[in-house]
Design an enzyme around this catalytic site. Structure first.
Site, PDB file in Angstrom:
ATOM      1  N   LYS A  10      41.351  60.629  45.510  1.00 20.68           N
ATOM      2  CA  LYS A  10      40.067  60.362  46.160  1.00 20.68           C
ATOM      3  C   LYS A  10      39.877  58.858  46.285  1.00 20.68           C
ATOM      4  CE  LYS A  10      37.793  58.553  42.523  1.00 20.68           C
ATOM      5  NZ  LYS A  10      37.297  57.162  42.484  1.00 20.68           N
ATOM      6  N   PRO A  95      49.375  56.827  42.104  1.00 19.17           N
ATOM      7  CA  PRO A  95      49.598  55.859  41.025  1.00 19.17           C
ATOM      8  C   PRO A  95      48.705  56.156  39.820  1.00 19.17           C
ATOM      9  CG  PRO A  95      49.338  54.739  43.131  1.00 19.17           C
ATOM     10  CD  PRO A  95      48.998  56.175  43.366  1.00 19.17           C
ATOM     11  N   ALA A  97      46.320  55.326  36.625  1.00 18.46           N
ATOM     12  CA  ALA A  97      45.289  54.332  36.283  1.00 18.46           C
ATOM     13  C   ALA A  97      45.007  53.395  37.448  1.00 18.46           C
ATOM     14  CB  ALA A  97      45.710  53.541  35.043  1.00 18.46           C
ATOM     15  N   GLY A  99      42.248  54.027  39.872  1.00 17.50           N
ATOM     16  CA  GLY A  99      40.945  54.182  40.503  1.00 17.50           C
ATOM     17  C   GLY A  99      40.946  55.231  41.593  1.00 17.50           C
ATOM     18  N   LEU A 100      41.958  56.119  41.585  1.00 20.07           N
ATOM     19  CA  LEU A 100      42.106  57.144  42.625  1.00 20.07           C
ATOM     20  C   LEU A 100      41.943  58.561  42.073  1.00 20.07           C
ATOM     21  CD1 LEU A 100      45.206  55.605  44.458  1.00 20.07           C
ATOM     22  CD2 LEU A 100      42.799  55.451  45.158  1.00 20.07           C
ATOM     23  N   ALA A 101      41.525  58.673  40.808  1.00 19.55           N
ATOM     24  CA  ALA A 101      41.253  59.970  40.162  1.00 19.55           C
ATOM     25  C   ALA A 101      42.484  60.863  40.085  1.00 19.55           C
ATOM     26  CB  ALA A 101      40.107  60.709  40.870  1.00 19.55           C
ATOM     27  N   GLY A 103      44.475  61.624  37.481  1.00 16.85           N
ATOM     28  CA  GLY A 103      44.402  62.527  36.327  1.00 16.85           C
ATOM     29  C   GLY A 103      43.334  63.586  36.499  1.00 16.85           C
ATOM     30  N   ASP A 137      34.912  62.746  37.202  1.00 16.24           N
ATOM     31  CA  ASP A 137      35.481  62.932  38.541  1.00 16.24           C
ATOM     32  C   ASP A 137      36.073  64.323  38.763  1.00 16.24           C
ATOM     33  OD1 ASP A 137      34.854  60.421  39.526  1.00 16.24           O
ATOM     34  OD2 ASP A 137      36.777  59.529  38.969  1.00 16.24           O
TER      35      ASP A 137
END
EC number: 2.7.1.148
Length: 290
Positions: A10, A95, A97, A99-101, A103, A137
């Protein structure tokens, strides 16, 4: 039966932090949308075992209870007294860690997949409520598509999807602590984005207004501490992106681009000095449980 589930990343088109709550969380208001950069989750039953096993080709992905997909399986097993084991194979493309959620999306995909594999019959809303117990998230990632997120990020109001465009992402080789960014955020000294303007622009399908309305209050902290992120933003603008913003707490920066030729120019320009660069499309549809 093995089950394969897509777990898309996201981006935040608009992210505002309103205040710090008595429970220690921050009250947020943001617009999030899924993009066509995705991990692949494969769920494999383990007959005769009551265990959760996580494997991944990425050595930075934990294989124990620190992993959000593991937590998702554990939550379903405990909540519904499931005595079946499962192996969770995570093929990472998002990637870590960043900032793209990534995990959180892996956890959401695990919830959706195990709902089917274990025949739990839960609705998307019920899965999202469970997901919110894992992370802020995860609830959004259960729904997918485009939505306004409020509360600590777990209250999801789906909205229309933005008009189609390219999204070019670049992640510098650094890690950013989300907790540290929020700790250093001084809300009385920041410019707050107009989240409602972004929602209106999306509802009107006005691409130019969407580009004018992007904003992320967390940039005030991350850009000062990590000049690499500010540099990527500057270069992305210089190469011709229509709008440029940091996603989440960073460090990934994305640019919105309408035309193929300009996308190629921005992508090639960033590849000259940044290893992790992606050119993807916005994903319009919400997730289905079918």
């Amino acid at each position: 039966m093995r089950l394969s589930v897509k777990a898309p990343a996201k981006i935040n088109l608009s992210l505002d932090v309103l205040y710090k709550r008595p429970d220690g969380y921050h009250e947020v208001k943001m617009v999030m949308t899924t993009i066509d950069l995705a991990d692949r989750i494969e769920l494999i039953p383990l007959p005769g075992e009551d265990a959760i096993r996580v494997v991944s080709q990425n050595r930075f992905v934990p294989d124990d209870s620190r992993n959000l997909a593991y937590q998702a399986a554990q939550l379903l097993k405990e909540t519904f007294s499931i005595r079946e084991g499962v192996a969770i194979s995570i093929t990472k493309h998002i990637p870590v860690a960043a900032g793209l959620a990534g995990g959180s999306s892996d956890a959401a995909a695990t919830l959706r997949g195990l709902n089917k594999l274990w025949k739990l019959g839960l609705s998307v809303h019920e899965l999202a409520e469970l997901g919110a117990q894992i992370g802020s998230d995860v609830a959004f990632c259960v729904y997918g598509g485009t939505a306004v997120a409020t509360g600590r990020g777990e209250i999801i109001t789906p909205i229309s999807s933005p008009p189609p465009c390219w999204v070019v992402l670049a992640k510098p080789p650094i890690g950013v602590s989300t907790a540290e960014v929020y700790r250093n955020l001084q809300l009385e000294h920041v410019n707050h984005p107009d989240v409602d303007a972004m929602v209106g622009a999306i509802e009107q399908q006005d691409y130019a207004a969407i580009c004018r309305s992007v904003g992320n209050v967390l940039e005030e902290v991350t850009l000062k501490k990590y000049p690499e992120v500010a540099h990527i933003k500057e270069q992305m603008r210089r190469f011709g992106a229509d709008a440029v913003l940091m996603s989440g707490s960073g460090p990934t920066v994305f640019g919105l681009i309408e035309h193929d030729s300009r996308m190629q120019r921005v992508y090639n320009g960033l590849r000259g000095f940044c290893d992790q660069v992606f050119a993807v499309r916005l994903l319009g549809e919400r997730h289905s449980l079918d």
